[in-house]
Design a protein around this motif. Structure first.
Motif, PDB file in Angstrom:
ATOM      1  N   GLU A   1       0.808  -1.211   0.000  1.00  0.00           N
ATOM      2  CA  GLU A   1       0.000   0.000   0.000  1.00  0.00           C
ATOM      3  C   GLU A   1       0.845   1.266   0.000  1.00  0.00           C
ATOM      4  OE1 GLU A   1      -2.617  -0.495   3.354  1.00  0.00           O
ATOM      5  OE2 GLU A   1      -4.019  -1.720   2.190  1.00  0.00           O
ATOM      6  N   LYS A   2       1.892   1.303   0.811  1.00  0.00           N
ATOM      7  CA  LYS A   2       2.692   2.525   0.924  1.00  0.00           C
ATOM      8  C   LYS A   2       3.835   2.597  -0.091  1.00  0.00           C
ATOM      9  CE  LYS A   2       1.773   3.335   5.815  1.00  0.00           C
ATOM     10  NZ  LYS A   2       2.387   3.442   7.151  1.00  0.00           N
ATOM     11  N   LEU A   3       4.529   1.481  -0.314  1.00  0.00           N
ATOM     12  CA  LEU A   3       5.712   1.516  -1.177  1.00  0.00           C
ATOM     13  C   LEU A   3       5.489   0.918  -2.559  1.00  0.00           C
ATOM     14  CD1 LEU A   3       8.450   0.462   1.418  1.00  0.00           C
ATOM     15  CD2 LEU A   3       7.896   2.776   0.621  1.00  0.00           C
ATOM     16  N   GLY A   4       4.361   0.275  -2.773  1.00  0.00           N
ATOM     17  CA  GLY A   4       4.114  -0.396  -4.046  1.00  0.00           C
ATOM     18  C   GLY A   4       4.099   0.523  -5.249  1.00  0.00           C
ATOM     19  N   HIS A   5       3.815   1.785  -5.038  1.00  0.00           N
ATOM     20  CA  HIS A   5       3.748   2.752  -6.142  1.00  0.00           C
ATOM     21  C   HIS A   5       4.984   3.649  -6.214  1.00  0.00           C
ATOM     22  CE1 HIS A   5       2.520   5.047  -2.655  1.00  0.00           C
ATOM     23  NE2 HIS A   5       2.842   6.133  -3.329  1.00  0.00           N
ATOM     24  N   VAL A   6       5.933   3.449  -5.307  1.00  0.00           N
ATOM     25  CA  VAL A   6       7.118   4.307  -5.251  1.00  0.00           C
ATOM     26  C   VAL A   6       8.158   3.842  -6.265  1.00  0.00           C
ATOM     27  CG1 VAL A   6       9.035   5.074  -3.791  1.00  0.00           C
ATOM     28  CG2 VAL A   6       6.740   4.852  -2.820  1.00  0.00           C
ATOM     29  N   ALA A   7       8.628   4.776  -7.062  1.00  0.00           N
ATOM     30  CA  ALA A   7       9.724   4.481  -7.994  1.00  0.00           C
ATOM     31  C   ALA A   7      11.035   4.774  -7.259  1.00  0.00           C
ATOM     32  CB  ALA A   7       9.602   5.360  -9.232  1.00  0.00           C
ATOM     33  N   PHE A   8      11.835   3.761  -7.069  1.00  0.00           N
ATOM     34  CA  PHE A   8      13.113   3.937  -6.392  1.00  0.00           C
ATOM     35  C   PHE A   8      14.154   4.353  -7.427  1.00  0.00           C
ATOM     36  CE2 PHE A   8      10.739   1.033  -3.663  1.00  0.00           C
ATOM     37  CZ  PHE A   8      10.829   1.707  -2.455  1.00  0.00           C
ATOM     38  N   LEU A   9      14.101   5.626  -7.774  1.00  0.00           N
ATOM     39  CA  LEU A   9      14.949   6.138  -8.852  1.00  0.00           C
ATOM     40  C   LEU A   9      16.273   6.695  -8.365  1.00  0.00           C
ATOM     41  CD1 LEU A   9      12.159   7.936 -10.909  1.00  0.00           C
ATOM     42  CD2 LEU A   9      13.127   5.649 -11.254  1.00  0.00           C
ATOM     43  N   ASP A  10      16.381   6.902  -7.074  1.00  0.00           N
ATOM     44  CA  ASP A  10      17.636   7.443  -6.551  1.00  0.00           C
ATOM     45  C   ASP A  10      17.895   6.869  -5.161  1.00  0.00           C
ATOM     46  OD1 ASP A  10      16.080   8.924  -4.685  1.00  0.00           O
ATOM     47  OD2 ASP A  10      15.946  10.600  -6.093  1.00  0.00           O
ATOM     48  N   PHE A  11      19.088   7.098  -4.700  1.00  0.00           N
ATOM     49  CA  PHE A  11      19.497   6.573  -3.404  1.00  0.00           C
ATOM     50  C   PHE A  11      18.616   7.120  -2.281  1.00  0.00           C
ATOM     51  CE2 PHE A  11      22.296   6.537   0.370  1.00  0.00           C
ATOM     52  CZ  PHE A  11      22.477   5.163   0.457  1.00  0.00           C
ATOM     53  N   GLY A  12      18.236   8.379  -2.370  1.00  0.00           N
ATOM     54  CA  GLY A  12      17.411   9.008  -1.335  1.00  0.00           C
ATOM     55  C   GLY A  12      16.071   8.314  -1.162  1.00  0.00           C
ATOM     56  N   SER A  13      15.443   7.929  -2.268  1.00  0.00           N
ATOM     57  CA  SER A  13      14.145   7.257  -2.166  1.00  0.00           C
ATOM     58  C   SER A  13      14.293   5.897  -1.485  1.00  0.00           C
ATOM     59  CB  SER A  13      13.494   7.120  -3.541  1.00  0.00           C
ATOM     60  OG  SER A  13      14.290   6.349  -4.406  1.00  0.00           O
ATOM     61  N   MET A  14      15.423   5.244  -1.693  1.00  0.00           N
ATOM     62  CA  MET A  14      15.668   3.955  -1.030  1.00  0.00           C
ATOM     63  C   MET A  14      15.906   4.163   0.460  1.00  0.00           C
ATOM     64  SD  MET A  14      17.794   1.668  -3.739  1.00  0.00           S
ATOM     65  CE  MET A  14      18.815   2.929  -4.470  1.00  0.00           C
ATOM     66  N   VAL A  15      16.644   5.215   0.805  1.00  0.00           N
ATOM     67  CA  VAL A  15      16.924   5.501   2.216  1.00  0.00           C
ATOM     68  C   VAL A  15      15.627   5.800   2.965  1.00  0.00           C
ATOM     69  CG1 VAL A  15      18.026   7.165   3.775  1.00  0.00           C
ATOM     70  CG2 VAL A  15      19.299   6.236   1.837  1.00  0.00           C
ATOM     71  N   ARG A  16      14.711   6.533   2.330  1.00  0.00           N
ATOM     72  CA  ARG A  16      13.432   6.849   2.977  1.00  0.00           C
ATOM     73  C   ARG A  16      12.604   5.589   3.236  1.00  0.00           C
ATOM     74  NH1 ARG A  16      14.240  11.171  -0.353  1.00  0.00           N
ATOM     75  NH2 ARG A  16      12.983  10.346  -2.061  1.00  0.00           N
ATOM     76  N   ALA A  17      12.759   4.572   2.426  1.00  0.00           N
ATOM     77  CA  ALA A  17      12.009   3.319   2.602  1.00  0.00           C
ATOM     78  C   ALA A  17      12.684   2.395   3.614  1.00  0.00           C
ATOM     79  CB  ALA A  17      11.875   2.597   1.270  1.00  0.00           C
ATOM     80  N   ALA A  18      13.921   2.673   3.954  1.00  0.00           N
ATOM     81  CA  ALA A  18      14.700   1.772   4.807  1.00  0.00           C
ATOM     82  C   ALA A  18      14.060   1.453   6.162  1.00  0.00           C
ATOM     83  CB  ALA A  18      16.111   2.305   4.988  1.00  0.00           C
ATOM     84  N   PRO A  19      13.490   2.416   6.875  1.00  0.00           N
ATOM     85  CA  PRO A  19      12.909   2.058   8.178  1.00  0.00           C
ATOM     86  C   PRO A  19      11.834   0.974   8.089  1.00  0.00           C
ATOM     87  CG  PRO A  19      13.148   4.435   8.012  1.00  0.00           C
ATOM     88  CD  PRO A  19      13.455   3.870   6.646  1.00  0.00           C
ATOM     89  N   ALA A  20      10.958   1.068   7.104  1.00  0.00           N
ATOM     90  CA  ALA A  20       9.916   0.047   6.960  1.00  0.00           C
ATOM     91  C   ALA A  20      10.531  -1.295   6.602  1.00  0.00           C
ATOM     92  CB  ALA A  20       8.903   0.470   5.889  1.00  0.00           C
ATOM     93  N   LEU A  21      11.517  -1.273   5.716  1.00  0.00           N
ATOM     94  CA  LEU A  21      12.169  -2.520   5.317  1.00  0.00           C
ATOM     95  C   LEU A  21      12.910  -3.152   6.492  1.00  0.00           C
ATOM     96  CD1 LEU A  21      13.463  -1.415   1.804  1.00  0.00           C
ATOM     97  CD2 LEU A  21      11.386  -2.705   2.361  1.00  0.00           C
ATOM     98  N   MET A  22      13.483  -2.327   7.335  1.00  0.00           N
ATOM     99  CA  MET A  22      14.168  -2.837   8.532  1.00  0.00           C
ATOM    100  C   MET A  22      13.157  -3.424   9.517  1.00  0.00           C
ATOM    101  SD  MET A  22      17.409  -2.321   8.095  1.00  0.00           S
ATOM    102  CE  MET A  22      18.194  -2.286   9.678  1.00  0.00           C
ATOM    103  N   LYS A  23      12.067  -2.699   9.727  1.00  0.00           N
ATOM    104  CA  LYS A  23      11.049  -3.155  10.676  1.00  0.00           C
ATOM    105  C   LYS A  23      10.548  -4.554  10.329  1.00  0.00           C
ATOM    106  CE  LYS A  23       6.459  -2.036  12.436  1.00  0.00           C
ATOM    107  NZ  LYS A  23       5.339  -1.093  12.399  1.00  0.00           N
ATOM    108  N   TYR A  24      10.377  -4.826   9.039  1.00  0.00           N
ATOM    109  CA  TYR A  24       9.858  -6.119   8.607  1.00  0.00           C
ATOM    110  C   TYR A  24      10.950  -7.077   8.149  1.00  0.00           C
ATOM    111  CZ  TYR A  24       5.355  -4.111   9.362  1.00  0.00           C
ATOM    112  OH  TYR A  24       4.272  -3.538   9.967  1.00  0.00           O
ATOM    113  N   GLN A  25      12.185  -6.743   8.471  1.00  0.00           N
ATOM    114  CA  GLN A  25      13.336  -7.613   8.219  1.00  0.00           C
ATOM    115  C   GLN A  25      13.383  -8.103   6.772  1.00  0.00           C
ATOM    116  OE1 GLN A  25      13.990 -10.526  11.376  1.00  0.00           O
ATOM    117  NE2 GLN A  25      12.657  -9.346  12.712  1.00  0.00           N
ATOM    118  N   ALA A  26      13.308  -7.148   5.854  1.00  0.00           N
ATOM    119  CA  ALA A  26      13.248  -7.460   4.424  1.00  0.00           C
ATOM    120  C   ALA A  26      14.478  -8.210   3.919  1.00  0.00           C
ATOM    121  CB  ALA A  26      13.062  -6.169   3.619  1.00  0.00           C
ATOM    122  N   TRP A  27      15.571  -8.149   4.640  1.00  0.00           N
ATOM    123  CA  TRP A  27      16.787  -8.860   4.219  1.00  0.00           C
ATOM    124  C   TRP A  27      16.659 -10.369   4.414  1.00  0.00           C
ATOM    125  CZ3 TRP A  27      16.370  -5.996   8.676  1.00  0.00           C
ATOM    126  CH2 TRP A  27      16.524  -6.698   9.874  1.00  0.00           C
TER     127      TRP A  27
END
Length: 170
Positions: A71-97
């Motif tokens: 819902e939140k990130l599915g429409h986000v285009a990760f076109l630059d490093f900054g957009s990836m950094v902004r998504a990092a907290p959610a990815l960390m919370k759900y242990q995306a690695w």
């Protein structure tokens, strides 16, 4: 594609009384994977009563991943490093690695249930052992939207495409 009209596509909805999938193992054990809470709970309890509570925790995890990853990130285009950094907290919370299988294993102990709750990545070309845990959102997605399938299976879909392309001269 005249042969692949919408009448050849079917949707199984959660709670329709028919399982989304029937998983079978070589030892004869079968598991009906359903979008209906009561049916799925009964199947889990039949295989491993001690994993029912763990499944409920996995479902909450899947719902959270769905909210953040779809819902939140599915429409986000990760076109630059900054957009990836902004998504990092959610990815960390759900242990995306971690892999989907690894996250499922955190919640349920029965090996067959681990397989049943993590095989969905195969349907999108991924490997449950290596695909990001973000793909656990598929569990929630299916529960909400049901499962679409080609009537007659993938072979019928491919055969229809072959006939179509042959008529086009390919």
């Amino acid at each position: 594609m005249a042969h692949l009209r919408p009448r050849h596509l079917r949707r199984r909805e959660a709670g329709a009384g028919v399982p989304f999938y029937r998983l079978s193992w070589p030892d004869g054990v079968a598991f009906d994977y359903s979008g209906d809470d009561a049916q799925l709970g009964a199947e889990i309890a039949r295989l491993s009563p001690e994993d029912v509570a763990g499944y409920r925790r996995f479902l909450k995890y899947s719902e959270g991943v769905y909210r953040e990853g779809y819902e939140k990130l599915g429409h986000v285009a990760f076109l630059d490093f900054g957009s990836m950094v902004r998504a990092a907290p959610a990815l960390m919370k759900y242990q995306a690695w971690r892999s989907v299988y690894s996250m499922v294993s955190h919640y349920v102990k029965n090996e067959k249930l681990r397989q049943a709750l993590s095989f969905h990545t195969l349907l999108v070309g991924g490997n449950p052992m290596t695909t990001s845990a973000i793909y656990a959102l598929i569990h929630k997605l299916e529960r909400d939207g049901g499962v679409w399938f080609a009537e007659g299976g993938t072979n019928r879909l491919v055969a229809g495409m072959v006939r179509h392309f042959e008529r086009m001269g390919a």
